[in-house]
Design a protein around this motif. Structure first.
Motif, PDB file in Angstrom:
ATOM      1  N   ALA A   1       4.341  13.052  12.615  1.00  0.00           N
ATOM      2  CA  ALA A   1       5.271  12.008  12.178  1.00  0.00           C
ATOM      3  C   ALA A   1       5.835  11.394  13.457  1.00  0.00           C
ATOM      4  O   ALA A   1       5.709  11.994  14.525  1.00  0.00           O
ATOM      5  N   PRO A   2       6.451  10.229  13.381  1.00  0.00           N
ATOM      6  CA  PRO A   2       7.031   9.657  14.599  1.00  0.00           C
ATOM      7  C   PRO A   2       7.971  10.662  15.285  1.00  0.00           C
ATOM      8  O   PRO A   2       8.860  11.233  14.651  1.00  0.00           O
TER       9      PRO A   2
ATOM     10  N   ALA B   1       0.837  -1.210   0.000  1.00  0.00           N
ATOM     11  CA  ALA B   1       0.000   0.000   0.000  1.00  0.00           C
ATOM     12  C   ALA B   1       0.866   1.251   0.000  1.00  0.00           C
ATOM     13  O   ALA B   1       0.616   2.206  -0.754  1.00  0.00           O
ATOM     14  N   GLU B   2       1.908   1.241   0.811  1.00  0.00           N
ATOM     15  CA  GLU B   2       2.802   2.405   0.870  1.00  0.00           C
ATOM     16  C   GLU B   2       3.520   2.598  -0.468  1.00  0.00           C
ATOM     17  O   GLU B   2       3.684   3.727  -0.930  1.00  0.00           O
ATOM     18  N   GLN B   3       3.911   1.504  -1.084  1.00  0.00           N
ATOM     19  CA  GLN B   3       4.568   1.597  -2.396  1.00  0.00           C
ATOM     20  C   GLN B   3       3.612   2.145  -3.450  1.00  0.00           C
ATOM     21  O   GLN B   3       4.017   2.769  -4.415  1.00  0.00           O
ATOM     22  N   ALA B   4       2.304   1.910  -3.214  1.00  0.00           N
ATOM     23  CA  ALA B   4       1.280   2.428  -4.141  1.00  0.00           C
ATOM     24  C   ALA B   4       0.920   3.886  -3.819  1.00  0.00           C
ATOM     25  O   ALA B   4       0.015   4.456  -4.414  1.00  0.00           O
ATOM     26  N   GLY B   5       1.629   4.487  -2.859  1.00  0.00           N
ATOM     27  CA  GLY B   5       1.424   5.901  -2.543  1.00  0.00           C
ATOM     28  C   GLY B   5       0.373   6.173  -1.485  1.00  0.00           C
ATOM     29  O   GLY B   5      -0.045   7.315  -1.285  1.00  0.00           O
ATOM     30  N   ILE B   6      -0.069   5.131  -0.792  1.00  0.00           N
ATOM     31  CA  ILE B   6      -1.070   5.286   0.270  1.00  0.00           C
ATOM     32  C   ILE B   6      -0.345   5.433   1.604  1.00  0.00           C
ATOM     33  O   ILE B   6       0.572   4.671   1.897  1.00  0.00           O
ATOM     34  N   LYS B   7      -0.756   6.397   2.409  1.00  0.00           N
ATOM     35  CA  LYS B   7      -0.192   6.510   3.757  1.00  0.00           C
ATOM     36  C   LYS B   7      -0.909   5.522   4.686  1.00  0.00           C
ATOM     37  O   LYS B   7      -2.133   5.447   4.675  1.00  0.00           O
ATOM     38  N   VAL B   8      -0.128   4.802   5.474  1.00  0.00           N
ATOM     39  CA  VAL B   8      -0.697   3.866   6.439  1.00  0.00           C
ATOM     40  C   VAL B   8      -0.310   4.343   7.831  1.00  0.00           C
ATOM     41  O   VAL B   8       0.868   4.546   8.120  1.00  0.00           O
TER      42      VAL B   8
ATOM     43  N   LYS C   1       8.568   0.347   9.722  1.00  0.00           N
ATOM     44  CA  LYS C   1       9.225   1.502   9.065  1.00  0.00           C
ATOM     45  C   LYS C   1       8.207   2.538   8.587  1.00  0.00           C
ATOM     46  O   LYS C   1       8.309   3.080   7.486  1.00  0.00           O
ATOM     47  N   LEU C   2       7.198   2.806   9.415  1.00  0.00           N
ATOM     48  CA  LEU C   2       6.163   3.782   9.052  1.00  0.00           C
ATOM     49  C   LEU C   2       6.651   5.205   9.338  1.00  0.00           C
ATOM     50  O   LEU C   2       7.299   5.451  10.351  1.00  0.00           O
ATOM     51  N   GLU C   3       6.317   6.104   8.431  1.00  0.00           N
ATOM     52  CA  GLU C   3       6.693   7.514   8.628  1.00  0.00           C
ATOM     53  C   GLU C   3       5.461   8.411   8.678  1.00  0.00           C
ATOM     54  O   GLU C   3       5.569   9.623   8.772  1.00  0.00           O
ATOM     55  N   ALA C   4       4.292   7.805   8.602  1.00  0.00           N
ATOM     56  CA  ALA C   4       3.026   8.556   8.585  1.00  0.00           C
ATOM     57  C   ALA C   4       2.720   9.118   9.970  1.00  0.00           C
ATOM     58  O   ALA C   4       3.343   8.725  10.965  1.00  0.00           O
ATOM     59  N   PRO C   5       1.737  10.018  10.057  1.00  0.00           N
ATOM     60  CA  PRO C   5       1.272  10.484  11.363  1.00  0.00           C
ATOM     61  C   PRO C   5       0.734   9.324  12.204  1.00  0.00           C
ATOM     62  O   PRO C   5       0.515   8.217  11.702  1.00  0.00           O
TER      63      PRO C   5
ATOM     64  N   ILE D   1     -12.995  14.310  21.882  1.00  0.00           N
ATOM     65  CA  ILE D   1     -11.693  13.740  21.505  1.00  0.00           C
ATOM     66  C   ILE D   1     -11.881  12.244  21.295  1.00  0.00           C
ATOM     67  O   ILE D   1     -12.246  11.506  22.204  1.00  0.00           O
ATOM     68  N   HIS D   2     -11.646  11.810  20.057  1.00  0.00           N
ATOM     69  CA  HIS D   2     -11.795  10.395  19.707  1.00  0.00           C
ATOM     70  C   HIS D   2     -10.935  10.126  18.484  1.00  0.00           C
ATOM     71  O   HIS D   2     -10.276  11.054  17.973  1.00  0.00           O
ATOM     72  N   LYS D   3     -10.957   8.913  18.013  1.00  0.00           N
ATOM     73  CA  LYS D   3     -10.085   8.576  16.879  1.00  0.00           C
ATOM     74  C   LYS D   3     -10.434   9.387  15.625  1.00  0.00           C
ATOM     75  O   LYS D   3      -9.548   9.794  14.881  1.00  0.00           O
ATOM     76  N   ALA D   4     -11.721   9.638  15.409  1.00  0.00           N
ATOM     77  CA  ALA D   4     -12.106  10.424  14.220  1.00  0.00           C
ATOM     78  C   ALA D   4     -11.567  11.846  14.297  1.00  0.00           C
ATOM     79  O   ALA D   4     -11.123  12.400  13.288  1.00  0.00           O
ATOM     80  N   SER D   5     -11.589  12.459  15.473  1.00  0.00           N
ATOM     81  CA  SER D   5     -11.057  13.837  15.588  1.00  0.00           C
ATOM     82  C   SER D   5      -9.559  13.839  15.288  1.00  0.00           C
ATOM     83  O   SER D   5      -9.036  14.789  14.696  1.00  0.00           O
ATOM     84  N   GLY D   6      -8.867  12.753  15.671  1.00  0.00           N
ATOM     85  CA  GLY D   6      -7.443  12.633  15.365  1.00  0.00           C
ATOM     86  C   GLY D   6      -7.191  12.432  13.882  1.00  0.00           C
ATOM     87  O   GLY D   6      -6.334  13.094  13.287  1.00  0.00           O
ATOM     88  N   VAL D   7      -7.958  11.540  13.267  1.00  0.00           N
ATOM     89  CA  VAL D   7      -7.792  11.276  11.830  1.00  0.00           C
ATOM     90  C   VAL D   7      -8.131  12.529  11.021  1.00  0.00           C
ATOM     91  O   VAL D   7      -7.479  12.838  10.023  1.00  0.00           O
ATOM     92  N   ARG D   8      -9.133  13.274  11.484  1.00  0.00           N
ATOM     93  CA  ARG D   8      -9.496  14.532  10.809  1.00  0.00           C
ATOM     94  C   ARG D   8      -8.311  15.501  10.779  1.00  0.00           C
ATOM     95  O   ARG D   8      -8.046  16.152   9.770  1.00  0.00           O
ATOM     96  N   GLN D   9      -7.607  15.593  11.906  1.00  0.00           N
ATOM     97  CA  GLN D   9      -6.428  16.470  11.957  1.00  0.00           C
ATOM     98  C   GLN D   9      -5.361  16.017  10.961  1.00  0.00           C
ATOM     99  O   GLN D   9      -4.706  16.838  10.324  1.00  0.00           O
TER     100      GLN D   9
END
Length: 247
Positions: free
Chosen positions: A77-78, A35-42, A61-65, A172-180
């Motif tokens: 980022a980490p 997925a990451e190679q396909a340009g998707i952030k995980v 080796k994730l670099e995403a938020p 404050i919940h997972k959706a509010s975090g993903v929204r950010q």
């Protein structure tokens, strides 16, 4: 390829990405890398604190938020904190008193540490608090605690297991975090795939473009999801990535 113009995958960890023995299966690992190679952030969106996430970030080796403690912290980022939502120490004291009253197991994440029934902190005011949790196998008592906390009107109340309760500040919940995270990259929530198994995943499963419940998810979560995949022991995360991103 990528049927819904998805750009981000938000993964719960326990009961979702991780097997019951807390490992990332080879199938899930390969799918995430593809997925990451396909340009998707995980990214992870977890109830865990950052200290219980870092080893997995390094392993994959994730670099995403990262969204930790159910949205209480968002990392761009980490190692790079973006936002933090704290619980008042006075509320921590009241929740602690309730735990003592009902004789439950309890734990709490503070910035940089985790406390529990076996190791509590005397100087509650000296810490920055992120989340409080209860674990009790007596469903009636757990419900009584939940009703009491709910009546205070200041908490987001979820669970990460049928026998626990998790408390964050209201809103404050997972959706509010993903929204950010979406705001950081200019993504729309419709471009996110969210996967989870418990009540603390419901907010993001409902708000994201594709909400996925694991085969082992709580029934309430399955009822609200767009799709149900296989269980965490059957590489359900990999199945969704293969189906919606790679096929």
């Amino acid at each position: 390829m990528n049927k819904g113009n998805y750009k981000l995958i938000a993964l719960d960890m326990d009961g979702t990405l991780l097997t019951e023995d807390k490992k990332v299966s080879e199938e899930n690992r390969a799918a995430i890398q593809a997925a990451e190679q396909a340009g998707i952030k995980v990214m992870f969106a977890t109830g865990r604190g950052i200290q219980n996430v870092e080893a997995y970030i390094e392993e994959l080796k994730l670099e995403a938020p990262i969204v930790t403690v159910n949205g209480g912290e968002v990392w761009s980022a980490p190692g790079k904190l973006h936002s933090r939502a704290l619980l008042e120490p006075a509320l921590i004291k009241e929740m602690h008193a309730l735990a003592i009253e009902y004789d439950t197991w309890y734990w709490a994440y503070a910035v940089g540490d985790i406390y529990n029934k076996e190791r509590w902190v005397e100087q509650v005011d000296a810490r920055q608090w992120l989340k409080f949790g209860y674990y009790y196998e007596d469903a009636a008592c757990l419900q009584a605690i939940r009703s009491k906390l709910d009546s205070w009107g200041v908490f987001e109340i979820t669970n990460s297991h049928p026998a626990n309760l998790e408390l964050n500040p209201k809103g404050i919940h997972k959706a509010s975090g993903v929204r950010q995270v979406c705001e950081m990259f200019g993504y729309d929530m419709s471009q996110v795939i969210a996967m989870g198994d418990s009540q603390n995943d419901i907010s993001m499963i409902r708000e994201c473009g594709l909400g996925v419940a694991m085969g082992n998810a709580q029934e309430e979560v399955k009822a609200l999801a767009d799709v149900i995949t296989t269980s965490n022991e059957e590489h359900g995360v990999a199945r969704i990535i293969e189906q919606y991103i790679l096929s």
